[in-house]
Each structure stands twice: as C-alpha cells, then as structure tokens.
Scaffold this motif. Sequence first.
Motif, PDB file in Angstrom:
ATOM      1  N   ARG A  84       0.828  -1.198   0.000  1.00 43.20           N
ATOM      2  CA  ARG A  84       0.000   0.000   0.000  1.00 43.20           C
ATOM      3  C   ARG A  84       0.868   1.256   0.000  1.00 43.20           C
ATOM      4  N   SER A  88      -7.997  -5.040  -4.178  1.00 40.39           N
ATOM      5  CA  SER A  88      -8.935  -4.195  -4.911  1.00 40.39           C
ATOM      6  C   SER A  88      -9.376  -2.966  -4.111  1.00 40.39           C
ATOM      7  N   ARG A  89      -9.056  -2.927  -2.825  1.00 43.97           N
ATOM      8  CA  ARG A  89      -9.445  -1.766  -2.019  1.00 43.97           C
ATOM      9  C   ARG A  89      -8.630  -0.539  -2.434  1.00 43.97           C
ATOM     10  N   PRO A  90      -9.284   0.591  -2.625  1.00 42.50           N
ATOM     11  CA  PRO A  90      -8.539   1.803  -2.979  1.00 42.50           C
ATOM     12  C   PRO A  90      -7.534   2.180  -1.900  1.00 42.50           C
ATOM     13  N   ARG A 120      -5.835   5.265  -0.263  1.00 43.42           N
ATOM     14  CA  ARG A 120      -6.066   6.700  -0.173  1.00 43.42           C
ATOM     15  C   ARG A 120      -5.116   7.336   0.824  1.00 43.42           C
ATOM     16  N   HIS A 157      -8.773  13.483  -0.114  1.00 46.98           N
ATOM     17  CA  HIS A 157      -7.695  12.546  -0.422  1.00 46.98           C
ATOM     18  C   HIS A 157      -6.723  13.193  -1.389  1.00 46.98           C
ATOM     19  N   THR A 188      -5.199   8.913  -4.565  1.00 47.66           N
ATOM     20  CA  THR A 188      -5.996   7.685  -4.534  1.00 47.66           C
ATOM     21  C   THR A 188      -5.480   6.728  -5.601  1.00 47.66           C
ATOM     22  N   ARG A 203      -6.280   2.983  -7.348  1.00 44.58           N
ATOM     23  CA  ARG A 203      -7.299   1.951  -7.494  1.00 44.58           C
ATOM     24  C   ARG A 203      -6.760   0.844  -8.404  1.00 44.58           C
TER      25      ARG A 203
END
Length: 294
Positions: free
Chosen positions: A83, A117-119, A121, A128, A131, A133
Amino acid sequence: MVGSSHEALHRIFQKDPTLLTKALQKVLHVPFPEPREIAALNVDLTEIEPVERRVDTLLRAETDEGTYLLVVESQGKVDERKRGSWPYYLSYLYEKYRCEPVLIVITQSSKTAEWASRPIRFGFRDWHSLTVRPLVLGPDNVPMIADERQAEKDVPLAVLSAMTHGRGPQAPAILESLAAALRTIDPDSAAVFVQFVDSCLADPQAKQMWRDLMTAIQYFWRHPLAEQVREEGREQGRIEERREAILRTLEWRGIPVPDSARERVEECTDLARLETWAQRALRVTEPTELFTDG
C-alpha cells in the motif's frame, strides 16, 4: 531461465502482451483502448538511494487515445507494505515517462484479490491527496475455462484461467482442457505457456498433474524452457533420496524415530541441510542430535 511466478508472468506478457488488454476488456470490462503497439520496459525503479524497488512486469501500450504504462504485480498473499510501494511505483513511473500508469494485480487467492482491490487513499477523511485503485484479476472474476473447445478459442485466457483457478476443485478439468488446447498452437508459444502455468501452480497435486499431462507434449521437454522443470525434478529426487537415507540409517542402527523427528526430516527441502543430517545419522545416539545447530 524462468525462476519464479514473477519471472514467468514477465515472459508470458512479453510473448503475448495483448493478454493484459484482453483481460481488462473481457474480464474486468474496463474500456481500455485497443493498442497499436506494446513494448516491454525496464522493471527496475531503483533511484540513486540504495533502496531496491522493482515491479514484476512493465509494458508501454501505444493507443489512439494516448500512451499508457501497464504495471503488473503478481501478488500471492496480503502484504500491507504494497500500500506504500504501489503508489510509489505509479508516481515514479509517471514522472519518468510522462505516461498514465495503470496498476494490474494478478492473484490466485480470493482473499488477496479482495484486499488488493481496495482503494489506497492518502490524506484525511474528506480530502484525499492521492488515490490508487488497482485493477485485480483473480479467481472471482477470471472465467473458469474447463471446456476444451472454449480453451482452443482463446488459449491465453485459458492460461490465465489455469493460473487463477489452479487451487480449486475444477483444476483437473481446467488443466486437461488447456493441455489439449496447447496442441493447436505453435510449439514455441505453447512452451512459454506451459512453463508459465507450471510456475504459477501452488497446489502440489495440481502441479504434478500438469507435469504428467505435459509429458505427452514431447516438444516441450526438448525446449530450453523445460530445463528448469527437469532440474527441479532432479533436485526433488535428490532431496527424497537424502530423506530416505537419514531415516533408513537410523532404523538400521536401531534408533527409534519419533513422529516429530520423522516429520521434520520429511518436511525439509534444503538439500545441504539434509546432507548434514545424513552424515550425523551415522553417529548420533538419538534423533534430536540430528538437528543440533540447524
């Protein structure tokens, strides 16, 4: 030489780079423009600072709507460090190439697919600053191709199906259909796909079934890409011989082998360590002495 699923992904996308755009259009229903040309780029994103950062595959797609960078990551499990890495990759690539980057994550795990698949941010709740995606290809959205005729119509998609569904109950039908479909394409392309699937199958039974199916395709076993498979087989044979030698030596010397020690020997995949244990088996007085200092 293909050494991992990551390298295998890189090879397959170099062989058929349109597989990515087909997957975006057919599987994810993303209106990605039809590419006129796709070229592989250097995957090394390391800066002057001694911090190594690499993507698995990086392709440049030229389309009528502009130039895009396809950033492909093979993700085996949830890794929260990504992330931070993924936004870095995209920002760095945009700054370097001045092209819009698109992040594509491929996984065999539904849990990993959901996580990926979770954005991502950065900023505070109502604003934000950045971001990200990711587009995710996994077992829940890649079609399961277990029919031979369907596999023959779109071999690359059938390969992607084998990669993402290789752990499920339908794996035998998927692999058998793909094996039959590979006979209908040119041997060099088939050999790349064969090695790709072999590298990506995590389930031992599925991997062995795939290799058994491939013994019927003689050209593959003569292809240079098969050398890794042959070497892996030889390595596995040496490992099994050492395991048997250790246990047989202890039993021959009349030393009882408890289940815990037997399991540790049978689960070890380090040939050098097994060699050490085999030498110790000739002189130890109890099995626990095998494992002293590793």
